[in-house]
Design a protein around this motif. Structure first.
Motif, mmCIF file in Angstrom:
data_model
loop_
_atom_site.group_PDB
_atom_site.id
_atom_site.type_symbol
_atom_site.label_atom_id
_atom_site.label_comp_id
_atom_site.label_asym_id
_atom_site.label_seq_id
_atom_site.Cartn_x
_atom_site.Cartn_y
_atom_site.Cartn_z
ATOM 1 N N UNK A 188 0.814 -1.202 0.000
ATOM 2 C CA UNK A 188 0.000 0.000 0.000
ATOM 3 C C UNK A 188 0.854 1.261 0.000
ATOM 4 N N UNK A 189 0.474 2.229 -0.803
ATOM 5 C CA UNK A 189 1.096 3.556 -0.902
ATOM 6 C C UNK A 189 2.526 3.516 -1.455
ATOM 7 N N UNK A 190 2.846 2.421 -2.109
ATOM 8 C CA UNK A 190 4.128 2.321 -2.804
ATOM 9 C C UNK A 190 3.958 2.855 -4.220
ATOM 10 N N UNK A 191 5.050 3.099 -4.958
ATOM 11 C CA UNK A 191 4.911 3.512 -6.363
ATOM 12 C C UNK A 191 4.074 2.526 -7.177
ATOM 13 N N UNK A 192 4.210 1.226 -6.873
ATOM 14 C CA UNK A 192 3.426 0.218 -7.589
ATOM 15 C C UNK A 192 1.935 0.357 -7.274
ATOM 16 N N UNK A 193 1.643 0.726 -6.044
ATOM 17 C CA UNK A 193 0.238 0.937 -5.647
ATOM 18 C C UNK A 193 -0.379 2.078 -6.441
ATOM 19 N N UNK A 194 0.317 3.204 -6.527
ATOM 20 C CA UNK A 194 -0.229 4.344 -7.259
ATOM 21 C C UNK A 194 -0.290 4.069 -8.762
ATOM 22 N N UNK A 195 0.661 3.271 -9.259
ATOM 23 C CA UNK A 195 0.615 2.885 -10.671
ATOM 24 C C UNK A 195 -0.617 2.030 -10.943
ATOM 25 N N UNK A 196 -0.923 1.110 -10.028
ATOM 26 C CA UNK A 196 -2.105 0.255 -10.189
ATOM 27 C C UNK A 196 -3.381 1.095 -10.150
ATOM 28 N N UNK A 197 -3.423 2.087 -9.256
ATOM 29 C CA UNK A 197 -4.601 2.955 -9.163
ATOM 30 C C UNK A 197 -4.754 3.789 -10.439
ATOM 31 N N UNK A 198 -3.637 4.198 -11.006
ATOM 32 C CA UNK A 198 -3.671 4.965 -12.253
ATOM 33 C C UNK A 198 -4.219 4.121 -13.396
ATOM 34 N N UNK A 199 -3.751 2.892 -13.497
ATOM 35 C CA UNK A 199 -4.248 1.989 -14.537
ATOM 36 C C UNK A 199 -5.728 1.691 -14.304
ATOM 37 N N UNK A 200 -6.093 1.511 -13.051
ATOM 38 C CA UNK A 200 -7.495 1.294 -12.724
ATOM 39 C C UNK A 200 -8.359 2.469 -13.140
ATOM 40 N N UNK A 201 -7.832 3.685 -12.981
ATOM 41 C CA UNK A 201 -8.558 4.883 -13.402
ATOM 42 C C UNK A 201 -8.771 4.932 -14.904
ATOM 43 N N UNK A 202 -7.755 4.515 -15.652
ATOM 44 C CA UNK A 202 -7.886 4.449 -17.115
ATOM 45 C C UNK A 202 -8.978 3.450 -17.494
ATOM 46 N N UNK A 203 -8.932 2.276 -16.875
ATOM 47 C CA UNK A 203 -9.916 1.233 -17.168
ATOM 48 C C UNK A 203 -11.328 1.650 -16.774
ATOM 49 N N UNK A 204 -11.431 2.477 -15.728
ATOM 50 C CA UNK A 204 -12.746 2.887 -15.239
ATOM 51 C C UNK A 204 -13.366 3.987 -16.084
ATOM 52 N N UNK A 205 -12.564 4.958 -16.501
ATOM 53 C CA UNK A 205 -13.121 6.157 -17.131
ATOM 54 C C UNK A 205 -13.213 6.103 -18.655
ATOM 55 N N UNK A 206 -12.171 5.650 -19.322
ATOM 56 C CA UNK A 206 -12.171 5.652 -20.782
ATOM 57 C C UNK A 206 -13.310 4.849 -21.392
#
Length: 317
Positions: A22-40
């Motif tokens: 949690x709250x690692x660079x990998x965590x924020x990267x996963x959240x970013x990818x999740x945001x792409x998958x959610x919004x686009x």
């Protein structure tokens, strides 16, 4: 990622700890990818609704309703006509989703650490509001040129063969800066929208779990993502109402702003023409669209997080 049925029906408490810290660079990267998958994909899916909404915002007398609008568009342009703006939508909102969700998670953690655990727990709504507003300011810079192209494609009489053809033609005349002339109205629309979206979602999910007999981690991931969808849909209704006047103005400005006209002058001229009631054109359609969008976005976002082993969004009971 884990897609086995047993993974989704087990309670979260029965699962092994996530491989991503949690709250690692990998965590924020996963959240970013999740945001792409959610919004686009979700925004692109409702392009036919968005197309009619934008056209009716620019000209309220153009159609009598959604079905009549789609029939008219299909009759003149073919079935593909109702997906006008699809390319700009999926590119723009994928970029926006990356910034919105990725930076929200980052700012939520940073602001919580800044004010301290006790304050962040007691006044968590303030943290949600600040984090979502900060994230959206960045996300809108990514979205703005594509939103401009989407609105122009959907509401102007100029023929564009693709989103890239629209980019080429618009920037040839106005430069890249011309694609950002709607940034201030976009902030006015999206920042309040996102603040309501994230804060009301977090509080709605918290309220739902407070009425359930078990703690959040005792429910399966399938149940948790169901709560995410319900909380997201409820949040989406609030979002639509709060942001609708600015949404109308964004459409009007991108379609009608005159060369050399200042933003303030354009807003004043357009408001003088449509009046206060005109700012609410297309609201019922937008409530359906945004409610569905927001519910699906939180469902997809939390499903992605769960699939990579991260906890779903929302406070524990």
């Amino acid at each position: 990622m884990v897609f086995t049925p047993s993974y989704w029906i087990q309670s979260a408490a029965e699962k092994k700890p996530a491989g991503i810290k949690l709250y690692s660079p990998e965590y924020y990267a996963a959240c970013t990818i999740g945001g792409i998958a959610a919004c686009g994909p979700t925004h692109a899916l409702v392009t036919p609704l968005d197309l009619v909404k934008c056209k009716r915002q620019v000209d309220p007398k153009l159609y009598t309703g959604n079905v009549q609008a789609w029939r008219s568009i299909i009759a003149s342009q073919g079935l593909g006509g109702i997906f006008t703006g699809f390319g700009a939508t999926i590119i723009g909102y994928s970029a926006q989703g990356a910034g919105k969700y990725g930076f929200y998670e980052l700012f939520k953690k940073q602001y919580s650490d800044l004010v301290g655990e006790e304050f962040a727990s007691k006044y968590n709504t303030l943290v949600y509001l600040a984090a979502s507003a900060s994230a959206e300011v960045i996300a809108d810079v990514l979205l703005c040129p594509w939103e401009s192209l989407k609105v122009r494609t959907q509401t102007s009489n100029t023929a564009y063969s693709s989103v890239f053809d629209a980019w080429k033609k618009v920037t040839a005349v106005e430069g890249v800066a011309g694609l950002y002339k709607g940034l201030a109205p976009l902030w006015c629309r999206q920042v309040p929208y996102t603040m309501v979206k994230f804060a009301s979602f977090e509080k709605t999910v918290q309220a739902i779990y407070s009425y359930l007999p078990k703690a959040k981690e005792d429910y399966s991931l399938l149940a948790q993502t169901g709560v995410s969808f319900l909380g997201g849909y409820i949040a989406g209704v609030f979002c639509a109402v709060v942001s609708h006047p600015a949404d109308v103005m964004v459409s009007k400005i991108n379609a009608e702003k005159q060369a050399g006209e200042s933003m303030g002058a354009a807003v004043g001229r357009i408001y003088g023409k449509i009046g206060f009631s005109g700012l609410w054109n297309g609201l019922p359609t937008r409530i359906v669209m945004i409610g569905t969008l927001t519910g699906l976005q939180w469902l997809l976002y939390d499903s992605f997080k769960a699939a990579v082993g991260l906890p779903t969004t929302g406070s524990k009971k």
